[in-house]
Design a protein around this motif. Structure first.
Motif, PDB file in Angstrom:
ATOM      1  N   TYR A 190      -9.258   6.194   0.440  1.00 17.43           N
ATOM      2  CA  TYR A 190      -8.078   5.439   0.019  1.00 17.43           C
ATOM      3  C   TYR A 190      -6.807   6.182   0.406  1.00 17.43           C
ATOM      4  N   LYS A 191      -5.763   5.413   0.636  1.00 21.47           N
ATOM      5  CA  LYS A 191      -4.479   5.981   1.025  1.00 21.47           C
ATOM      6  C   LYS A 191      -3.596   6.194  -0.195  1.00 21.47           C
ATOM      7  N   VAL A 221       0.831  -1.195   0.000  1.00 24.14           N
ATOM      8  CA  VAL A 221       0.000   0.000   0.000  1.00 24.14           C
ATOM      9  C   VAL A 221       0.864   1.242   0.000  1.00 24.14           C
ATOM     10  N   TYR A 237      -2.574   8.151  -5.416  1.00 19.07           N
ATOM     11  CA  TYR A 237      -3.646   7.261  -4.947  1.00 19.07           C
ATOM     12  C   TYR A 237      -3.690   5.958  -5.728  1.00 19.07           C
ATOM     13  N   GLU A 276      -3.176   2.511  -2.427  1.00 13.11           N
ATOM     14  CA  GLU A 276      -4.191   1.553  -2.002  1.00 13.11           C
ATOM     15  C   GLU A 276      -5.228   1.280  -3.081  1.00 13.11           C
ATOM     16  N   CYS A 277      -5.409   2.208  -4.001  1.00 13.81           N
ATOM     17  CA  CYS A 277      -6.448   2.085  -5.018  1.00 13.81           C
ATOM     18  C   CYS A 277      -5.987   1.145  -6.133  1.00 13.81           C
TER      19      CYS A 277
END
Length: 486
Positions: A237-238, A15, A55, A20-21
């Protein structure tokens, strides 16, 4: 328990590195860059587009990003390609931010309809010489269009028509972000209500809109999308982490930016705080030469590296009509074959047949097998290297001049080594409009009487006329202009 913690650590690492996306999507982002957009409205795009890309998981089977700069005409900076890394995409965002070098090509007006048509073209038509597989069947097609100011009345219908075709005929998920007022075409550009963003200006509103834009895109790619007019951004999302830069006391006075090839860091002796500098327009930092070099000669931009043990001509990995000249200090120089020919690695020449490898051969070239008794063009006493004939029968790049001298500076320091830090390019974000919080979709459209003060093609191949410094003795393979697949 230890195994579980190990998997958890690996997931957190991925991540942090990749974002994360996740999702198989091709995205094309179009940004207005003409004179009509003031500097303070255009300047935030470099920083904020890099933040947007953080992202997404930039992987061959995940997100691929394309970039377009537009005015009256469009300039394609990058096309969605499965072989671009995060660093390379950040670098191309910085190249997009150098709009001054494209002013003449773009023109001073804005043509929103043409920008939308260019998004459609990139997402539905393969670049010249490539087959349809470059478009990745099954990938979600997403278009993001930024606009500045209301559309002139005479152009509104053209914008609506272009956006409607993109959504209905091509199946493109369209997002629209506008600053400095809007017209009746704006609500019809986005796929639906949740894909529309309005702000007073990009300087104060873009930083607040980007997280919602990213979360909306990522939520739409989820296995079970939960987007609705009452909840446009259901997921959070991170972002991928940035690679930190530190100074070393010895042998590290200048070092590349690990996140973006358009920048480098300068370190003073016994100083642990590196200072960030930007390369001059259309150049990138070359760690091999230690200077800001022509972008086409930098491996970060073109993925080309000369094998250190083979000073010869090599096949281009992406285009059979080009080859790589590695005779000059193992620095890759891209050269082109005559029109209609391909490079033959075995014969070290351009002809109508090819024994080399190429990922996606040019569609319009139909190689024919060579006759069994056919001899190479250089099968006489003449060296095959003489096919690239120059004065004194030397290879085109085999002179004593290094192309690294193209951007020469005093004491071999980077061309942009001045006292100005590129960090000053980004204005402080301490002023936000009264409704700068875009979290609620209800605030996306300002009241009619509450308008801002200012509210009253081309081929995706980028042409570059620059040639390697060592190609002053013209090779018969460089008759046509140098082109680089972006």
């Amino acid at each position: 328990m230890d195994i579980f913690l190990g998997f958890l650590s690996l997931a957190l690492f991925l991540v942090n590195v990749h974002g994360e996306c996740m999702g198989k999507a091709d995205i094309v982002i179009a940004v207005p860059g003409s004179y009509a957009v003031p500097y303070f409205d255009f300047s935030p795009f470099e920083e904020q587009l890099v933040e947007l890309i953080r992202y997404f998981a930039i992987e061959p089977d995940q997100f691929n990003i394309g970039l377009v700069l537009y005015g009256a005409h469009t300039v394609t900076i990058a096309t969605p390609q499965p072989f671009k890394t995060r660093v390379q995409m950040n670098t191309r965002v910085s190249l997009l931010a150098q709009r001054n070098i494209h002013f003449l090509k773009m023109g001073h007006k804005q043509n929103l309809a043409k920008a939308i048509r260019e998004i459609r073209h990139i997402l539905t038509k393969p670049p010249d010489g490539y087959d349809m597989h470059i478009l990745r069947p099954g990938a979600k097609k997403i278009g993001i269009i930024f606009a500045f100011g209301p559309t002139p009345k005479k152009d509104i219908q053209n914008v609506i028509t272009a956006a409607t075709k993109a959504k209905r005929e091509d199946g493109i998920l369209m997002y629209a972000l506008i600053a400095n007022g809007s017209a009746e075409d704006f609500p019809l550009i986005g796929t639906d209500y949740c894909r529309l963003f309005s702000m007073a200006d990009f300087k104060s509103g873009l930083a607040d809109a980007i997280p919602d834009l990213a979360n909306g895109i990522c939520s739409s790619l989820a296995a079970y999308p939960m987007i609705s007019p009452s909840n446009c951004f259901p997921g959070t999302y991170k972002k991928a982490r940035r690679i930190a830069v530190t100074c070393q006391v010895e042998n590290n006075m200048v070092q590349p930016d690990p996140n973006n090839c358009g920048y480098y860091y300068r370190c003073a002796y016994f100083d642990t705080s590196p200072i960030k500098f930007a390369c001059p327009p259309d150049t990138l930092y070359d760690p091999i030469s230690g200077i800001c070099n022509m972008k086409t000669n930098v491996a970060c931009y073109n993925d080309l590296v000369c094998p250190t043990d083979k000073p010869m001509l090599h096949s281009h990995p992406l285009d059979c009509s080009k080859f790589i000249n590695c005779f000059n200090d193992f620095i890759p120089h891209v050269q082109s074959c005559p029109k209609g020919q391909v490079f033959d690695l075995v014969y070290q020449s351009c002809n109508m047949t090819t024994h080399g490898s190429c990922i996606t051969p040019l569609n319009h070239i139909k190689p024919t097998p060579a006759a069994p008794d056919k001899k190479p063009a250089a099968a006489n006493n003449q060296s095959p290297l003489a096919l690239i004939s120059t004065r004194n029968n030397e290879p085109a790049a085999a002179n004593n001049q290094s192309p690294l001298a193209l951007i020469s500076t005093r004491n071999n320091e980077p061309a942009a080594a001045n006292n100005q830090s590129p960090l000053n390019l980004f204005p402080a974000r301490n002023k936000k409009p009264a409704a700068a919080n875009n979290r609620s979709p209800l605030n996306l459209f300002p009241a009619r009487n509450n308008k801002p003060a200012a509210a009253n093609s081309r081929s995706p191949f980028a042409n570059n006329n620059n040639r390697p410094a060592a190609s002053n003795n013209q090779s018969p393979f460089t008759n046509d202009q140098f082109t680089q697949f972006v």
